[in-house]
Design an enzyme around this catalytic site. Structure first.
Site, short mmCIF file in Angstrom:
data_model
loop_
_atom_site.label_atom_id
_atom_site.label_comp_id
_atom_site.label_asym_id
_atom_site.label_seq_id
_atom_site.Cartn_x
_atom_site.Cartn_y
_atom_site.Cartn_z
N ARG A 1 17.78 -1.00 -48.93
CA ARG A 1 17.08 0.26 -48.65
C ARG A 1 18.08 1.33 -48.21
O ARG A 1 18.97 1.05 -47.39
CB ARG A 1 16.05 0.05 -47.53
N ARG B 1 24.36 1.08 -46.84
CA ARG B 1 24.49 0.14 -45.73
C ARG B 1 25.08 -1.20 -46.13
O ARG B 1 25.87 -1.78 -45.39
CB ARG B 1 23.11 -0.10 -45.12
N HIS C 1 22.44 -3.74 -41.08
CA HIS C 1 22.82 -2.36 -40.81
C HIS C 1 24.24 -2.32 -40.24
O HIS C 1 24.55 -3.06 -39.31
CB HIS C 1 21.83 -1.76 -39.81
N GLY D 1 1.41 0.98 -36.71
CA GLY D 1 2.69 1.70 -36.75
C GLY D 1 2.51 2.86 -37.72
O GLY D 1 1.38 3.26 -38.03
C1 FAD Z 1 16.14 0.62 -34.38
C2 FAD Z 1 15.55 1.06 -35.70
C3 FAD Z 1 15.75 2.34 -36.16
C4 FAD Z 1 15.21 2.74 -37.37
N1 FAD Z 1 15.44 4.02 -37.80
C5 FAD Z 1 14.91 4.41 -38.98
C6 FAD Z 1 15.10 5.75 -39.43
O1 FAD Z 1 15.74 6.56 -38.80
N2 FAD Z 1 14.54 6.09 -40.62
C7 FAD Z 1 13.82 5.21 -41.38
O2 FAD Z 1 13.34 5.60 -42.43
N3 FAD Z 1 13.61 3.96 -40.94
C8 FAD Z 1 14.13 3.54 -39.77
N4 FAD Z 1 13.92 2.25 -39.36
C9 FAD Z 1 12.97 1.40 -40.09
C10 FAD Z 1 11.53 1.80 -39.73
O3 FAD Z 1 11.45 2.12 -38.37
C11 FAD Z 1 10.52 0.72 -40.02
O4 FAD Z 1 10.73 0.17 -41.29
C12 FAD Z 1 9.11 1.29 -39.99
O5 FAD Z 1 8.89 2.00 -38.81
C13 FAD Z 1 8.07 0.19 -40.13
O6 FAD Z 1 6.79 0.77 -39.98
P1 FAD Z 1 5.49 -0.07 -40.22
O7 FAD Z 1 4.33 0.80 -39.88
O8 FAD Z 1 5.54 -0.68 -41.57
O9 FAD Z 1 5.58 -1.29 -39.17
P2 FAD Z 1 5.66 -1.29 -37.57
O10 FAD Z 1 5.99 0.02 -36.98
O11 FAD Z 1 6.52 -2.46 -37.22
O12 FAD Z 1 4.18 -1.61 -37.13
C14 FAD Z 1 3.63 -2.89 -37.28
C15 FAD Z 1 2.23 -2.85 -36.68
O13 FAD Z 1 1.57 -4.06 -37.02
C16 FAD Z 1 1.02 -4.67 -35.87
N5 FAD Z 1 1.01 -6.12 -36.12
C17 FAD Z 1 1.98 -6.89 -36.65
N6 FAD Z 1 1.56 -8.15 -36.77
C18 FAD Z 1 0.31 -8.18 -36.30
C19 FAD Z 1 -0.64 -9.20 -36.16
N7 FAD Z 1 -0.42 -10.46 -36.54
N8 FAD Z 1 -1.84 -8.88 -35.59
C20 FAD Z 1 -2.12 -7.61 -35.18
N9 FAD Z 1 -1.24 -6.59 -35.32
C21 FAD Z 1 -0.05 -6.89 -35.87
C22 FAD Z 1 1.89 -4.21 -34.73
O14 FAD Z 1 1.16 -4.29 -33.53
C23 FAD Z 1 2.19 -2.77 -35.16
O15 FAD Z 1 1.12 -1.94 -34.80
C24 FAD Z 1 14.47 1.84 -38.14
C25 FAD Z 1 14.29 0.53 -37.70
C26 FAD Z 1 14.85 0.14 -36.50
C27 FAD Z 1 14.72 -1.29 -36.09
#
Ligand code: FAD
Length: 659
Positions: A457, A352, A288, A64
């Site tokens: 947050r 929030r 939220h 991500g």
């Molecule tokens: C609907 C929605 C809207 C949002 N809008 C906003 C916004 O406007 N602004 C903001 O700042 N935040 C927003 N957020 C929060 C934000 O999107 C997330 O906190 C952030 O994108 C998380 O990013 P990340 O890279 O940490 O995790 P993720 O994007 O969840 O990525 C996780 C990664 O880990 C991998 N993974 C997980 N477990 C395993 C495993 N066991 N084995 C292999 N791979 C694994 C997955 O495949 C993925 O690639 C929003 C959240 C939601 C739900």
């Protein structure tokens, strides 16, 4: 293993859910004034010369925003990276769902913003339960993130003069949120994905899609690899490296219904917890305020309506619960714009946690709207009259479209109905200033770590944190650890590797052999309901104890009555889900224990026993000004609480007020 540990708990006195261990502290943030800490840390961290980087291997689980940015940057730096995700493409990570925007202290609006103000707002917004050093660094790096993303070609919205446009999010009085319509996460992820693909093509990153990490390998006290299941063939693989990074996102789906992608889960971080990494503040979850309300018992997913809508939408309920008129027929004098009334300074843009609780309160008073009276109006009539429909459409068009498709109602004509829903988890693996967990060689980035957001947050800060961690923090700290590498070679015959593989195989076999009568989803749904009712928007001593008793029973039932069809050696989504739910059942228990121990209200954690006479959250700084970092106490033991005391030198701790 997992199966039997509830017996012991059943016999314990209610106060003996946990043990208390020694306090811990971050030792990596240099002791210099806060605005020099990051520079000083980068300078003091040992470097790895470019020629040596090629000999060092790093595993990154997750692609991500936090994982892709780290993989691309470390790959570009010349390290050998193996990156894993469970989707069929890094582009499908949950980050793609982010709608509203990303914060940065650019002060383009000239409205008084600064690095210090972003730092201050974030510490205050998190209700004084975040670490000052980390938050300050996050605010500093925010400006670099925007430059980096613009250079990548991320199409941020622009205003008429050509500068990037900004809007406001909750808990602040400046406009510092950069956005790309309602698809900011998607555009940022495409930017990070491009950078990642470039490194894949260059051969520095090896990408493994549809691979799920099921165990962490720890050798001689250091994180050295992962056990992975190939989700298509079922093959169990081991991957070894000099360091492991978890960028695996949040665990909101412990509640079953949440705004997260259905696949989001806790397995990677939970497995690391069981191997010795501390899990911090697990009870800090974010509810939220603006989601489409639940529509029925068989629903499996909730949908967010971005917080950005609170810039122009006004939230209200009828003054009287008896008023069942079409909202368009209800005149101004019969409406209660309760946020504007209760919090005149911030109005609809309170943080929030406050907006969510206020919505719950008006619904509890019997003034909710829509099915089950669990909803409030988010009304754009004034904005449309003031700005014109075309402007509103340009800003929020895709969100309005999504709302219309899901509810069958046209939000240009009639107010949206919204209700709070689980959205984000501030808790996660404990990390120091370098983002290193309590296991040396294990780093945690993005939503997976306990992060910089304290007990609540602020909107648009998760994208900022994930990208700060991946593009800027980790690439400048992990070198300090890797400078001691390459570490002694480990191969698949090492006892620690054999044992980790054995744990995975035993667990999979057990899941497939129970052959009981209940589906995985039915357990998950029941767990989610317990978490929502007792560890959701409001928590009480009594409710949490009730939840703990039932969660333990449920876990026993799961391991004796779950039905998982199919085999391991095939694509088996029931098996994937079963493993994740088994981990959620353990996590749910730790969340309730954490919530029980924290007998104060702070941020998203509202304890009914701790409120002011007018119903606001009442913090207890004397007792609870700490990060709770939980150590796994063994399947038959109790979790051990380590406290990281929080010290505020730069922001004065006071009861939050948004009035
Ligand atoms: C609907 C929605 C809207 C949002 N809008 C906003 C916004 O406007 N602004 C903001 O700042 N935040 C927003 N957020 C929060 C934000 O999107 C997330 O906190 C952030 O994108 C998380 O990013 P990340 O890279 O940490 O995790 P993720 O994007 O969840 O990525 C996780 C990664 O880990 C991998 N993974 C997980 N477990 C395993 C495993 N066991 N084995 C292999 N791979 C694994 C997955 O495949 C993925 O690639 C929003 C959240 C939601 C739900």
């Amino acid at each position: 293993m997992d199966v039997s540990n509830s017996e012991l708990f059943d016999s314990l006195d209610a106060d003996s859910f946990y043990l208390e261990g020694a306090d811990i502290a971050d030792t990596k943030a240099p002791e210099v004034p806060i605005d020099r800490r990051w520079e000083e840390r980068r300078f003091r961290a040992r470097l790895v010369n470019p020629a040596n980087r090629r000999r060092l291997n790093v595993i990154i689980v997750g692609s991500g925003l936090a994982g892709a940015s780290a993989a691309a940057t470390l790959g570009e730096a010349g390290y050998n990276i193996a990156c894993f995700c469970y989707q069929d493409s890094p582009r499908r990570a949950h980050s793609i769902a982010a709608q509203g925007g990303i914060n940065a202290a650019k002060n383009y609006r000239n409205d008084g913003d600064s690095v210090y103000r972003l730092f201050y707002d974030t510490v205050k917004g998190g209700d004084f339960r975040a670490r000052e050093s980390n938050v300050y660094r996050l605010a500093e790096l925010s400006v670099q993130i925007i430059d980096q993303c613009v250079a990548q070609g991320v199409p941020f919205a622009r205003e008429y003069g050509g500068l990037l446009d900004n809007r406001s999010f909750g808990g602040v009085q400046v406009s510092r949120t950069f956005y790309a319509r309602g698809q900011t996460g998607q555009q940022l992820l495409l930017g990070a994905y491009q950078a990642l693909e470039r490194q894949i093509a260059a051969g520095t990153v090896e990408m493994h899609t549809r691979h799920e990490m099921l165990e962490l390998i720890v050798v001689d006290g250091r994180a050295r690899g992962v056990v992975i299941r190939d989700m298509v063939t079922g093959a169990i693989e081991t991957h070894l490296a000099d360091a492991v990074v978890l960028a695996t996102g949040g665990y909101s789906n412990v509640f079953f219904l949440s705004t997260n992608a259905k696949g989001c889960n806790v397995t990677a971080t939970w497995r690391a917890y069981r191997k010795g990494a501390y899990f911090a503040n697990p009870c800090f979850t974010q509810i939220h305020p603006t989601c489409i309300p639940v529509s029925g018992d068989y629903q499996s997913k909730l949908t967010l309506m971005s917080e950005s809508l609170r810039n122009d939408g006004r939230i209200w309920v009828p003054k009287s619960g008896e008023d069942k008129r079409d909202p368009r027929q209800i005149p101004e004098e019969d409406r209660d714009y309760y946020l504007e009334r209760l919090y005149p300074s911030f109005g609809n843009l309170v943080p929030r946690d406050i907006a969510s609780r206020a919505a719950k309160n008006v619904c509890d008073e019997g003034r909710g709207v829509g099915p089950g009276a669990l909803g409030v109006y988010l009304d754009f009539a004034d904005a449309i009259a003031r700005l014109g429909r075309a402007t509103v459409e340009a800003k929020y068009g895709n969100l309005f479209q999504m709302y219309a498709q899901i509810t069958g109602e046209d939000p240009y004509e009639t107010p949206m109905r919204i209700y709070p829903a689980v959205h984000y988890t501030m808790g996660g693996l404990w990390v120091d200033y370098d983002l290193q967990a309590s296991i040396p060689g294990l780093y945690v980035t993005g939503e997976a770590n306990f992060s910089d957001h304290g007990a609540n947050r602020l909107g648009a800060s998760a994208l900022m944190q994930g990208l700060a961690d991946g593009y800027f923090v980790l690439p400048n700290t992990i070198n300090d650890y890797l400078a001691d590498g390459p570490f002694p070679a480990v191969d698949a015959s090492h006892p620690a590797v054999v044992e980790a593989v054995e744990v995975v195989r035993t667990r999979i076999n057990k899941l497939l052999s129970v052959n009981g009568s209940r589906t995985v989803d039915s357990f998950h749904r029941e767990l989610g309901r317990l978490m929502w009712d007792f560890c959701g928007m409001e928590r009480s001593e009594e409710g949490l104890r009730k939840a703990l008793t039932r969660i333990r029973e449920l876990r026993k039932e799961f391991w004796s009555d779950v039905r998982v069809l199919g085999a391991n050696e095939e694509l088996n989504q029931a098996l994937e889900r079963a493993g994740r739910v088994a981990d959620f059942l353990e996590l749910g228990e730790l969340m309730c224990i954490d919530a029980l121990v924290r007998r104060e209200s702070c941020g998203g954690h509202f304890r009914v026993e701790s409120q002011t006479p007018d119903g606001e959250a009442l913090r207890d700084d004397e007792e609870f000004s700490y990060v709770s970092a939980w150590e796994f106490g063994g399947d038959n033991g109790r979790p051990i609480l380590h406290k990281e005391r929080l010290v505020y030198e730069y922001v004065e701790m006071k009861q939050r007020s948004y009035k």
